[in-house]
Enzyme design. Structure first.
Site, mmCIF file in Angstrom:
data_model
loop_
_atom_site.group_PDB
_atom_site.id
_atom_site.type_symbol
_atom_site.label_atom_id
_atom_site.label_comp_id
_atom_site.label_asym_id
_atom_site.label_seq_id
_atom_site.Cartn_x
_atom_site.Cartn_y
_atom_site.Cartn_z
ATOM 1 N N LYS A 17 53.211 -36.386 -31.375
ATOM 2 C CA LYS A 17 52.921 -36.029 -30.043
ATOM 3 C C LYS A 17 51.826 -37.044 -29.463
ATOM 4 O O LYS A 17 50.840 -37.154 -30.051
ATOM 5 C CB LYS A 17 52.338 -34.568 -29.988
ATOM 6 N N TYR A 24 49.998 -35.393 -34.492
ATOM 7 C CA TYR A 24 49.448 -35.117 -33.113
ATOM 8 C C TYR A 24 48.145 -36.234 -32.874
ATOM 9 O O TYR A 24 47.259 -36.081 -33.406
ATOM 10 C CB TYR A 24 48.820 -33.911 -33.083
#
Length: 317
Positions: free
Chosen positions: A175, A147
């Protein structure tokens, strides 16, 4: 005889599907974890086209939920959706040991994968960032997305670091909330990492250059509309994909760039629609009446596919 160029095929087999929702964490009116609401919301999202659900991410208010609540949420959602969708568990803190414990707890609770956030506050250098992710990926058997959200963590996962981490067999994707589409393309073109847009305004743009799909906060309220953009692109109807993305842009802007966190705006909308949500936990505060009314108006326009003019600018998450 003229040659008609063919479009490249869409990315084959993203690890968790293409259309993922960064699901809110429902709470009761008293602020307790609402597992029944989570089951009902998860079932609705999957029925409306979500191929994966990301639990306990930023939108899921992970900083204010306990490790026990995170595990209970995974179990409840897994019970509700069965094998109809991938369940990705958000894990991570500024403590590598605790992150490892969260990853192992998520695996035991039934998650299919992990979303591991960059260690925040400490601002580790890139070699320490790399070591953190490798330690977590080594600690359990689940595939992991990294992330990259420097606007919240204070630390970027630099493209050169991602190129090195791509050799780990359980690090399967990113992400992407770094607001650096050139850097994203650099990694996409050199690795097999699945790149998921983490900023809804980039859903189509990143997909068009080889992204795997999206992990969307806005998908809490219009999952079918967002998935239709990818479906149109995959079908070769780029005009429909463009129109679909533009039609939802005013709602994206209000939900994600109006000065209120996505968890606040998503819960305001879901609550206004009579769907499971509940309050946000402090230090967040609920959206006011004026903001909620504006969100509901933008939602109705997005559902109907009508573009509404709006003012404002996008900022970091």
């Amino acid at each position: 005889m003229t040659h008609t160029p063919t479009r490249p095929a869409p990315p084959a087999g993203p690890p968790f599907g293409r259309a993922l929702c960064a699901m809110i964490t429902p709470f009761t009116d008293t602020g307790a974890l609402d597992l029944d609401g989570a089951r009902r919301l998860a079932d609705r999202l999957v029925s409306d086209g979500c191929e994966g659900l990301v639990l306990s991410g930023t939108t899921g208010e992970s900083p204010t939920t306990s490790d026990a609540e995170k595990a209970a949420l995974i179990r409840a959602v897994a019970d509700a959706v069965g094998e109809r969708a991938h369940i990705v568990a958000g894990v991570g803190s500024n403590d590598t040991r605790r992150t490892v414990e969260q990853a192992r707890d998520a695996e035991k609770a039934g998650a299919h994968g992990l979303l591991v956030v960059t260690p925040y506050y400490s601002k580790p250098p890139q070699d320490a960032v790399e070591a953190h992710f490798r330690t977590v990926a080594d600690a359990c058997g689940l595939p992991a997305l990294l992330y990259d959200i420097p606007g919240r963590t204070g630390t970027r996962i630099e493209p050169r670091t991602l190129l090195r981490l791509a050799d780990h067999p359980r690090i399967v994707g990113v992400k992407d909330c770094a607001y650096d589409i050139l850097g994203s393309q650099h990694v996409i073109s050199r690795t097999d990492l699945a790149y998921y847009a983490g900023c809804d305004e980039y859903n189509l743009a990143l997909y068009a250059v080889g992204g795997a799909g999206y992990i969307s906060t806005v998908s809490n309220v219009i999952p079918a509309r967002l998935r239709a953009v990818l479906d149109a692109f995959d079908a070769g109807d780029t005009a429909a994909a463009r129109e679909g993305q533009l039609a939802v842009t005013p709602l994206i802007e209000l939900m994600m760039a109006s000065g209120l966190p996505g968890a606040v705006t998503a819960k305001a909308l879901l609550g206004g629609l009579g769907l499971p949500a509940g309050p946000v936990r402090a230090p967040l505060l609920p959206a006011g009446r004026e903001a909620t009314d504006g969100l509901l108006a933008a939602y109705r326009s997005a559902k109907s596919g009508v573009q509404r003019p709006s003012e404002g600018s996008f900022g970091e998450r």
